[in-house]
Design an enzyme around this catalytic site. Structure first.
Site, PDB file in Angstrom:
ATOM      1  N   TYR A 137      41.718 104.100 -19.002  1.00 34.32           N
ATOM      2  CA  TYR A 137      41.671 103.532 -20.357  1.00 34.32           C
ATOM      3  C   TYR A 137      40.459 104.140 -21.080  1.00 34.32           C
ATOM      4  O   TYR A 137      39.612 103.433 -21.598  1.00 34.32           O
ATOM      5  CB  TYR A 137      41.575 102.004 -20.320  1.00 34.32           C
ATOM      6  CG  TYR A 137      42.686 101.351 -19.529  1.00 34.32           C
ATOM      7  CD1 TYR A 137      43.852 100.925 -20.168  1.00 34.32           C
ATOM      8  CD2 TYR A 137      42.585 101.191 -18.154  1.00 34.32           C
ATOM      9  CE1 TYR A 137      44.878 100.344 -19.443  1.00 34.32           C
ATOM     10  CE2 TYR A 137      43.614 100.616 -17.423  1.00 34.32           C
ATOM     11  CZ  TYR A 137      44.747 100.182 -18.070  1.00 34.32           C
ATOM     12  OH  TYR A 137      45.763  99.607 -17.350  1.00 34.32           O
ATOM     13  N   GLU A 179      44.517 107.946 -20.706  1.00 35.29           N
ATOM     14  CA  GLU A 179      44.546 107.204 -21.971  1.00 35.29           C
ATOM     15  C   GLU A 179      45.938 107.360 -22.558  1.00 35.29           C
ATOM     16  O   GLU A 179      46.534 108.425 -22.476  1.00 35.29           O
ATOM     17  CB  GLU A 179      43.457 107.783 -22.905  1.00 35.29           C
ATOM     18  CG  GLU A 179      43.605 107.492 -24.376  1.00 35.29           C
ATOM     19  CD  GLU A 179      43.551 106.014 -24.719  1.00 35.29           C
ATOM     20  OE1 GLU A 179      42.686 105.290 -24.206  1.00 35.29           O
ATOM     21  OE2 GLU A 179      44.410 105.583 -25.521  1.00 35.29           O
ATOM     22  N   ASP A 187      38.639 100.049 -18.295  1.00 35.60           N
ATOM     23  CA  ASP A 187      38.239  99.413 -19.555  1.00 35.60           C
ATOM     24  C   ASP A 187      39.495  99.113 -20.365  1.00 35.60           C
ATOM     25  O   ASP A 187      39.732  99.695 -21.413  1.00 35.60           O
ATOM     26  CB  ASP A 187      37.313 100.378 -20.311  1.00 35.60           C
ATOM     27  CG  ASP A 187      36.734  99.760 -21.584  1.00 35.60           C
ATOM     28  OD1 ASP A 187      36.941  98.555 -21.824  1.00 35.60           O
ATOM     29  OD2 ASP A 187      36.084 100.499 -22.344  1.00 35.60           O
ATOM     30  N   CYS A 219      37.228  92.949 -22.080  1.00 36.35           N
ATOM     31  CA  CYS A 219      37.037  92.260 -23.358  1.00 36.35           C
ATOM     32  C   CYS A 219      37.785  90.934 -23.365  1.00 36.35           C
ATOM     33  O   CYS A 219      37.981  90.334 -24.413  1.00 36.35           O
ATOM     34  CB  CYS A 219      37.477  93.147 -24.520  1.00 36.35           C
ATOM     35  SG  CYS A 219      39.182  93.674 -24.401  1.00 36.35           S
ATOM     36  N   GLN A 245      34.448 101.912 -29.852  1.00 36.76           N
ATOM     37  CA  GLN A 245      33.807 100.591 -29.860  1.00 36.76           C
ATOM     38  C   GLN A 245      33.150 100.338 -31.215  1.00 36.76           C
ATOM     39  O   GLN A 245      32.462 101.216 -31.730  1.00 36.76           O
ATOM     40  CB  GLN A 245      32.762 100.512 -28.746  1.00 36.76           C
ATOM     41  CG  GLN A 245      33.360 100.488 -27.344  1.00 36.76           C
ATOM     42  CD  GLN A 245      34.011  99.163 -26.991  1.00 36.76           C
ATOM     43  OE1 GLN A 245      34.134  98.254 -27.816  1.00 36.76           O
ATOM     44  NE2 GLN A 245      34.457  99.050 -25.759  1.00 36.76           N
TER      45      GLN A 245
HETATM   46  N1  SAH Z   1      36.825 103.239 -22.677  1.00 40.17           N
HETATM   47  C1  SAH Z   1      37.057 103.471 -24.081  1.00 40.17           C
HETATM   48  C2  SAH Z   1      38.312 102.761 -24.632  1.00 40.17           C
HETATM   49  C3  SAH Z   1      38.449 101.306 -24.309  1.00 40.17           C
HETATM   50  S1  SAH Z   1      39.680 100.445 -25.245  1.00 40.17           S
HETATM   51  C4  SAH Z   1      35.823 103.094 -24.885  1.00 40.17           C
HETATM   52  O1  SAH Z   1      34.913 102.480 -24.362  1.00 40.17           O
HETATM   53  O2  SAH Z   1      35.778 103.444 -26.055  1.00 40.17           O
HETATM   54  C5  SAH Z   1      41.095 100.527 -24.255  1.00 40.17           C
HETATM   55  C6  SAH Z   1      41.850 101.841 -24.338  1.00 40.17           C
HETATM   56  O3  SAH Z   1      42.988 101.732 -23.498  1.00 40.17           O
HETATM   57  C7  SAH Z   1      42.365 102.184 -25.726  1.00 40.17           C
HETATM   58  O4  SAH Z   1      41.955 103.482 -26.069  1.00 40.17           O
HETATM   59  C8  SAH Z   1      43.907 102.119 -25.568  1.00 40.17           C
HETATM   60  O5  SAH Z   1      44.568 103.076 -26.355  1.00 40.17           O
HETATM   61  C9  SAH Z   1      44.080 102.413 -24.098  1.00 40.17           C
HETATM   62  N2  SAH Z   1      45.294 101.903 -23.466  1.00 40.17           N
HETATM   63  C10 SAH Z   1      45.992 100.772 -23.757  1.00 40.17           C
HETATM   64  N3  SAH Z   1      46.996 100.604 -22.898  1.00 40.17           N
HETATM   65  C11 SAH Z   1      46.969 101.646 -22.023  1.00 40.17           C
HETATM   66  C12 SAH Z   1      47.747 102.012 -20.894  1.00 40.17           C
HETATM   67  N4  SAH Z   1      48.784 101.277 -20.491  1.00 40.17           N
HETATM   68  N5  SAH Z   1      47.412 103.135 -20.227  1.00 40.17           N
HETATM   69  C13 SAH Z   1      46.351 103.887 -20.616  1.00 40.17           C
HETATM   70  N6  SAH Z   1      45.576 103.584 -21.680  1.00 40.17           N
HETATM   71  C14 SAH Z   1      45.879 102.481 -22.373  1.00 40.17           C
END
Ligand code: SAH
Length: 456
Positions: free
Chosen positions: A316, A337, A385, A412, A287
């Site tokens: 995620y 992830e 997320d 978001c 973030q």
């Molecule tokens: N919760 C974390 C990341 C949020 S951003 C934080 O707060 O920092 C969203 C994340 O989802 C990213 O790291 C991205 O790489 C991942 N992502 C995107 N598409 C995805 C999918 N289909 N399956 C799993 N993860 C995914």
């Protein structure tokens, strides 16, 4: 073609009646909408029509005839033109309201949910200089290597030195680095011809740790003087602990390529969130607003009302930051992830913080959810997320099928959130409340946390 009530290059006096989600003022001429940058509701302006489409057009302010009391002064209009800070002309307290109302609207219009309370947006005391990361395109302008930002809806680079919303130490570092690159005669990338060398400079700075990472995204592998440049950067900028070369040979808008080399130091930086330490690799998501992320996570944790026997899914999960923030207070955390480097960071981060009850899977969230379901994993709380496109139907169905007590949705994008809340509602999970947290002051991005519980 039907005739439009305005024509290109026409001068008009208009009154602004609305503000779009992108931060553009809206005026109507005989019902035909015109979108106009740097205007606010209630203002009158003399404008030039610059673009006319079938259903709407664009105008440019020639002269502002009246000023809204919601306006805040802005020295550098490039911050609007480039989309770096498209709300920077609106007073901060009104930005916070704008974001709250956007969520309310989307919940009503898209999700058909009328009675979900959307709390006032949690804002920042100092809503500038907050970004811990910058991704800056490099181009040749007037024969010189330049850094800046693209004009909206184009790939024309506008040179910019003060980005307003970035950590000022990042802006400073960028100037030092640009200077060095010019001295070494580094060739900027040419997007049209897919030639040249340096595409982007990505800089990250830990908000608490002050550790800096500089990543050069290059079009080719061979980086003449790469190590010498890295060495000089570290001499001039002692906070830099990592210099990376990322190679992206493809003609694409995607910033990073698949191959990386360390030019100096470590392959990651460390920073802290809610008292835990994290390692962050160049391609891992982290973030960008550390202060506000702590409010965001704390809200999510409060909504979850965690208990010692809870089994939690952190979907995620990026580098594991949400789940690891509370792992020692629950029985088990499962994270998923899609970015492999981020999953490695997450495993490392569990270890760094002495956490032994967190397990991570690399893969697509919907597939891993289905697998967990088949394996008999029984979560009591699920955190999601996702990126802007939101969740998928198979994911939502799998999540509802595991029958957790609570689901915490960190979003978001209010539009995809609303779409997903509709489906959750149909599957027996109701949205109880929404807390917006302003992670991106001066911009139109809206972040929020939603608590969902099983309907009785
Ligand atoms: N919760 C974390 C990341 C949020 S951003 C934080 O707060 O920092 C969203 C994340 O989802 C990213 O790291 C991205 O790489 C991942 N992502 C995107 N598409 C995805 C999918 N289909 N399956 C799993 N993860 C995914």
């Amino acid at each position: 073609m039907e005739k439009t009530p305005v024509s290109k290059n026409q001068k008009l006096t208009v009154k602004i009646i609305d503000l779009t989600y992108e931060g553009l003022g809206v005026a109507k001429v005989e019902g035909y909408p015109l979108f106009i940058e740097n205007t606010l509701v209630g203002e009158e302006a003399e404008i030039l029509v610059v673009k006319v489409g079938k259903h709407f057009g664009y105008g440019k302010v020639l002269q502002l005839l009246s000023e809204s009391s919601d306006r805040q002064p802005l020295d550098n209009l490039d911050l609007l033109r480039t989309g770096i800070a498209p709300l920077a002309h609106l007073k901060y307290e009104k930005q916070l309201l704008f974001k709250q109302q956007q969520i309310e609207n989307d919940l009503k219009k898209i999700a058909k949910l009328e009675n979900v309370p959307v709390l006032p947006t949690i804002g920042m005391a100092q809503p500038v200089g907050y970004r811990n990361k910058a991704q800056i395109p490099v181009r040749k302008i007037g024969g010189k290597l330049e850094t800046g930002f693209y004009r909206k809806n184009s790939h024309d680079l506008v040179p910019i030195e003060n980005f307003m919303i970035q950590d000022p130490k990042i802006d400073e570092a960028l100037l030092v680095i640009k200077d060095l690159l010019r001295k070494f005669g580094i060739k900027p990338y040419n997007e049209k011809e897919n030639t040249g060398f340096l595409r982007h400079i990505v800089i990250r700075r830990g908000h608490y740790s002050h550790e800096m990472m500089v990543t050069f995204v290059t079009h080719r592998e061979k980086f003449f003087n790469g190590k010498d440049i890295a060495q000089l950067i570290v001499e001039k900028l002692p906070e830099v602990v990592s210099v990376i070369q990322n190679i992206n040979e493809r003609a694409t808008n995607v910033i990073f390529g698949n191959q990386e080399k360390v030019l100096f130091g470590k392959s990651f930086i460390q920073d802290q969130l809610l008292g835990k330490t994290y390692q962050i690799s160049s391609r891992s998501f982290y973030q960008v607003n550390t202060v506000q992320t702590e409010y965001l996570y704390q809200t999510a944790i409060d909504f979850a009302q965690l208990k010692p026997d809870d089994v939690v899914i952190d979907a995620y999960c990026g580098i594991g930051t949400i789940g690891l923030s509370f792992a020692e207070r629950v029985a088990k955390v499962y994270g998923v992830e899609i970015v492999a480097d981020a999953v490695e960071d997450a495993r490392k981060n569990a270890e760094l913080n002495g956490i032994t009850n967190a397990e991570y899977e690399a893969g697509n969230a919907e597939e891993v959810m289905t697998k967990w379901l088949a394996d008999g994993v029984k979560p009591t709380v699920i955190f999601v997320d996702p990126p802007r496109k939101g969740l998928t139907e198979p994911f939502i169905k799998a999540a509802a099928e595991t029958a957790p007590e609570r689901i915490i949705y960190v979003s978001c994008n209010p539009a995809t959130l609303a779409r997903d809340l509709r489906l959750f509602d149909d599957l027996g999970y109701q949205a109880v409340k929404v807390q917006p947290v302003d992670l991106f002051p001066q911009t139109t991005s809206v972040e929020c946390v939603v608590l969902l519980t099983q309907k009785k």
